[in-house]
Motif scaffolding. Structure first.
Motif, mmCIF file in Angstrom:
data_model
loop_
_atom_site.group_PDB
_atom_site.id
_atom_site.type_symbol
_atom_site.label_atom_id
_atom_site.label_comp_id
_atom_site.label_asym_id
_atom_site.label_seq_id
_atom_site.Cartn_x
_atom_site.Cartn_y
_atom_site.Cartn_z
ATOM 1 N N ARG A 34 -12.175 -8.007 -25.949
ATOM 2 C CA ARG A 34 -11.063 -7.602 -24.546
ATOM 3 C C ARG A 34 -9.903 -9.034 -25.183
ATOM 4 O O ARG A 34 -8.801 -8.466 -24.862
ATOM 5 C CB ARG A 34 -11.909 -8.741 -23.470
ATOM 6 C CG ARG A 34 -11.640 -8.913 -22.767
ATOM 7 C CD ARG A 34 -11.282 -7.867 -21.602
ATOM 8 N NE ARG A 34 -10.264 -8.164 -20.413
ATOM 9 C CZ ARG A 34 -9.995 -7.361 -19.131
ATOM 10 N NH1 ARG A 34 -9.530 -5.993 -19.466
ATOM 11 N NH2 ARG A 34 -9.282 -7.960 -18.028
ATOM 12 N N GLU A 85 -11.313 -0.388 -23.519
ATOM 13 C CA GLU A 85 -10.751 -2.082 -23.044
ATOM 14 C C GLU A 85 -9.639 -1.481 -22.172
ATOM 15 O O GLU A 85 -9.023 -2.591 -21.600
ATOM 16 C CB GLU A 85 -11.168 -3.036 -23.742
ATOM 17 C CG GLU A 85 -10.786 -4.155 -22.925
ATOM 18 C CD GLU A 85 -12.274 -4.385 -21.953
ATOM 19 O OE1 GLU A 85 -12.314 -4.786 -21.065
ATOM 20 O OE2 GLU A 85 -13.841 -4.024 -21.855
ATOM 21 N N ARG A 93 -8.684 0.298 -19.931
ATOM 22 C CA ARG A 93 -9.171 -0.545 -18.567
ATOM 23 C C ARG A 93 -7.828 -1.602 -17.723
ATOM 24 O O ARG A 93 -8.091 -1.410 -17.309
ATOM 25 C CB ARG A 93 -10.506 -1.393 -18.800
ATOM 26 C CG ARG A 93 -10.922 -2.108 -17.563
ATOM 27 C CD ARG A 93 -12.260 -3.013 -18.064
ATOM 28 N NE ARG A 93 -12.850 -4.021 -17.284
ATOM 29 C CZ ARG A 93 -13.974 -5.367 -17.881
ATOM 30 N NH1 ARG A 93 -13.760 -5.301 -18.796
ATOM 31 N NH2 ARG A 93 -14.300 -6.135 -16.261
ATOM 32 N N LEU A 94 -7.054 -2.247 -18.728
ATOM 33 C CA LEU A 94 -6.717 -3.349 -18.266
ATOM 34 C C LEU A 94 -5.246 -2.371 -18.236
ATOM 35 O O LEU A 94 -4.746 -2.835 -17.133
ATOM 36 C CB LEU A 94 -5.778 -3.669 -20.024
ATOM 37 C CG LEU A 94 -5.204 -4.817 -19.733
ATOM 38 C CD1 LEU A 94 -5.143 -6.264 -18.881
ATOM 39 C CD2 LEU A 94 -4.526 -5.571 -21.707
ATOM 40 N N GLN A 143 -6.332 -1.929 -14.695
ATOM 41 C CA GLN A 143 -6.166 -3.149 -13.783
ATOM 42 C C GLN A 143 -4.654 -3.550 -13.651
ATOM 43 O O GLN A 143 -4.358 -4.332 -12.131
ATOM 44 C CB GLN A 143 -6.907 -4.546 -14.341
ATOM 45 C CG GLN A 143 -8.285 -4.504 -14.266
ATOM 46 C CD GLN A 143 -9.093 -4.604 -15.422
ATOM 47 O OE1 GLN A 143 -8.951 -5.506 -16.018
ATOM 48 N NE2 GLN A 143 -10.074 -5.577 -15.114
ATOM 49 N N ASP A 162 -3.228 -1.761 -10.441
ATOM 50 C CA ASP A 162 -3.843 -1.754 -9.222
ATOM 51 C C ASP A 162 -3.016 -3.583 -8.423
ATOM 52 O O ASP A 162 -2.722 -3.633 -7.437
ATOM 53 C CB ASP A 162 -5.164 -2.588 -9.225
ATOM 54 C CG ASP A 162 -6.120 -3.336 -8.092
ATOM 55 O OD1 ASP A 162 -5.847 -2.446 -7.458
ATOM 56 O OD2 ASP A 162 -7.080 -3.946 -8.494
ATOM 57 N N LEU A 163 -2.947 -3.903 -9.819
ATOM 58 C CA LEU A 163 -1.899 -5.084 -9.264
ATOM 59 C C LEU A 163 -0.658 -5.260 -9.158
ATOM 60 O O LEU A 163 0.184 -6.474 -8.103
ATOM 61 C CB LEU A 163 -1.842 -6.397 -10.049
ATOM 62 C CG LEU A 163 -3.369 -7.508 -11.459
ATOM 63 C CD1 LEU A 163 -3.172 -7.957 -11.857
ATOM 64 C CD2 LEU A 163 -3.845 -8.143 -10.505
ATOM 65 N N HIS A 171 -6.101 -12.172 -6.573
ATOM 66 C CA HIS A 171 -6.818 -11.333 -7.492
ATOM 67 C C HIS A 171 -6.121 -11.196 -8.521
ATOM 68 O O HIS A 171 -7.584 -10.864 -9.561
ATOM 69 C CB HIS A 171 -6.547 -10.630 -6.629
ATOM 70 C CG HIS A 171 -6.970 -8.393 -7.485
ATOM 71 N ND1 HIS A 171 -8.248 -8.316 -6.508
ATOM 72 C CD2 HIS A 171 -6.423 -7.640 -7.893
ATOM 73 C CE1 HIS A 171 -8.704 -7.348 -7.270
ATOM 74 N NE2 HIS A 171 -7.726 -6.552 -7.797
ATOM 75 N N CYS A 172 -5.600 -11.650 -9.183
ATOM 76 C CA CYS A 172 -5.112 -11.638 -10.116
ATOM 77 C C CYS A 172 -6.567 -12.816 -11.352
ATOM 78 O O CYS A 172 -6.876 -12.397 -12.381
ATOM 79 C CB CYS A 172 -3.930 -11.279 -10.758
ATOM 80 S SG CYS A 172 -3.566 -12.010 -12.747
ATOM 81 N N SER A 186 -9.125 -13.208 -10.270
ATOM 82 C CA SER A 186 -10.338 -12.980 -10.428
ATOM 83 C C SER A 186 -10.810 -11.686 -11.596
ATOM 84 O O SER A 186 -11.346 -11.335 -12.010
ATOM 85 C CB SER A 186 -10.597 -12.078 -9.146
ATOM 86 O OG SER A 186 -10.233 -10.859 -8.855
ATOM 87 N N ILE A 187 -9.888 -10.781 -11.878
ATOM 88 C CA ILE A 187 -9.805 -10.183 -13.369
ATOM 89 C C ILE A 187 -9.892 -10.787 -14.417
ATOM 90 O O ILE A 187 -10.380 -10.473 -15.254
ATOM 91 C CB ILE A 187 -8.743 -9.245 -13.073
ATOM 92 C CG1 ILE A 187 -8.420 -7.977 -12.081
ATOM 93 C CG2 ILE A 187 -8.270 -8.222 -14.658
ATOM 94 C CD1 ILE A 187 -7.037 -6.960 -11.674
ATOM 95 N N CYS A 209 -1.764 -15.477 -14.807
ATOM 96 C CA CYS A 209 -1.525 -15.251 -13.771
ATOM 97 C C CYS A 209 -0.874 -15.811 -13.322
ATOM 98 O O CYS A 209 -1.156 -17.106 -13.712
ATOM 99 C CB CYS A 209 -2.684 -15.310 -12.932
ATOM 100 S SG CYS A 209 -3.852 -14.011 -13.749
#
Length: 428
Positions: free
Chosen positions: A34, A133, A136-137, A140, A143-144, A174-175, A177-178, A187
């Motif tokens: 990650r 990974e 997934r990034l 994310q 979504d942001l 939210h950022c 939390s990611i 962030c």
């Protein structure tokens, strides 16, 4: 190494090495992947994945340190070389013997080592995890973006790295939390300041209205009272009324003292009246993963050791992909597992066990009472888990003990190992 005396050690080492590498990948490499994905975001792709070579080198070093195995040594060769220096007349002979010794050591020192080969075998899994990974990034970041956050382009990210800027506080939260571990690094929030309009000083203040509506003008307060404000700043006078006040209050108005508040009484608690027929308790089932008992220090050994073993390489039948692996035991060795039930009563005890070519035979007792069934863990290949019903036992509320004892082994088995997947307790 070719002697039959070393066969059990060689087989044990061959079984333990892939499991050790698998455990190293899950505990050390997965979090590092990650970090490598975040650090390489936007940078041009190289032939080798970021961190892959370091993973193989560190994996081989850590596993070799924890699972050592006899390796060829040049102590005898150095001794022959020293003998040649001490006895000059036989120096040529000793030097020849030393050269032959070093040549033999070189043939035994196989490169790459077994530890390196085992870790290099995880490279496809490393690449798969890295690609997963990275995807997934990307999801994310998308979504942001929908939440009002902007991520840099490839050129900007290649220079300054990944940084997400949000124009609102919910998106920034939210950022964070990611990117839990290093959210403040990636962030940022950029919210424009709130501007409060200032009103002009003077005899009147004009408040602008939204759109093209007429502004409202508030006149400066003076000695006059009465009237109302209308759009445009004009003042509309209204007739004033004078209300005379009496010199003395009427005699009929007598002050009455305030009544004292009544004390609040506690409500009566109505106890239920039972007619003698109690509602029976529903049967309760308790499921316990055996490997968690080791993590919680609820397993006690007399012979050998227990570890958490990852079983995904043998299939998907094992609960959670893991089991409690008991190794190093021998005949009459015991393993105690402490299980907890919510209430006392009659409980049916079930245990799910693994079979393998080097597993032994087991017998059981619960709280000191022997179970009628026994278990032969031998099989030609790793299989399971196999359900074994130990029977019904009276258990007390709280902790109870299930004891496993090695009673021997099958003639075809090569060891006394055991594997426990999970335990199920059902109230009768």
């Amino acid at each position: 190494m070719r002697d039959k005396r070393f066969n059990p050690e060689v087989h044990a080492f061959a079984r333990a090495l892939p499991i050790a590498v698998d455990g190293y990948f899950d505990t050390v490499a997965r979090p590092a992947i990650r970090a490598a994905v975040l650090a390489s975001f936007g940078k041009p792709s190289a032939q080798d994945l970021p961190g892959q070579k370091f993973f193989v080198q560190n994996c081989a070093f850590q596993v070799r340190k924890r699972f050592p195995f006899p390796e060829p040594t040049d102590a005898r060769c150095r001794l022959l070389r020293d003998k040649g220096k001490q006895i000059p007349h036989f120096k040529a002979l000793f030097d020849q013997l030393a050269d032959e010794c070093y040549a033999d050591i070189k043939t035994q020192d196989v490169q790459p080592t077994v530890w390196t080969r085992a870790c290099e075998g995880m490279e496809p899994r490393y690449a798969q995890e890295f690609a997963s990974e990275s995807l997934r990034l990307i999801i994310q970041l998308g979504d942001l973006k929908n939440r009002g956050c902007v991520s840099p382009g490839k050129e900007e990210a290649a220079k300054s790295g990944l940084a997400v800027t949000c124009d609102n506080f919910p998106g920034h939260t939210h950022c964070l939390s990611i990117f839990r571990r290093d959210g403040r690094k990636y962030c940022r929030v950029d919210v424009p300041p709130i501007t409060v309009p200032s009103f002009p000083k003077g005899p009147s203040q004009t408040i602008p209205m939204p759109g093209n509506k007429t502004p409202i003008t508030i006149p400066k307060p003076g000695k006059e009272f009465g009237g109302s404000i209308i759009p445009g700043g004009k003042k509309q006078q209204q007739p004033q009324q004078t209300i005379p006040l009496p010199a003395k209050p009427p005699a009929s108005i007598i002050p009455v003292p305030a009544a004292k508040p009544e004390a609040i009484k506690a409500p009566k608690i109505i106890k239920p009246v039972f007619t003698g027929k109690q509602i029976p308790k529903r049967a309760t089932a308790v499921t316990i993963e055996a490997e968690t008992l080791t993590m919680l220090n609820k397993s006690f050994l007399r012979g050998g050791k227990v570890v958490v073993q990852y079983m995904k390489r043998f299939g998907n039948s094992w609960s959670g992909g893991k089991q409690l692996f008991w190794s190093g035991g021998k005949k009459k060795s015991t393993l105690d597992l402490n299980v907890t039930v919510p209430q006392a009563g009659k409980w049916k005890v079930e245990i799910y066990l693994t079979k393998a070519p080097d597993y032994g035979k087991l017998k059981f007792n619960v709280n000191g009472k022997s179970a009628k069934v026994k278990f032969d863990g031998y099989a030609r290949r790793v299989s399971g888990p196999v359900k074994l019903d130990l029977g019904a036992f009276t258990l007390k509320a709280g902790s109870n003990q299930i004891r496993l004892a090695i009673s021997g082994k099958n003639k075809a088995s090569t060891g006394y190992l055991a594997g426990i997947d999970w335990i199920r307790l059902v109230q009768k």
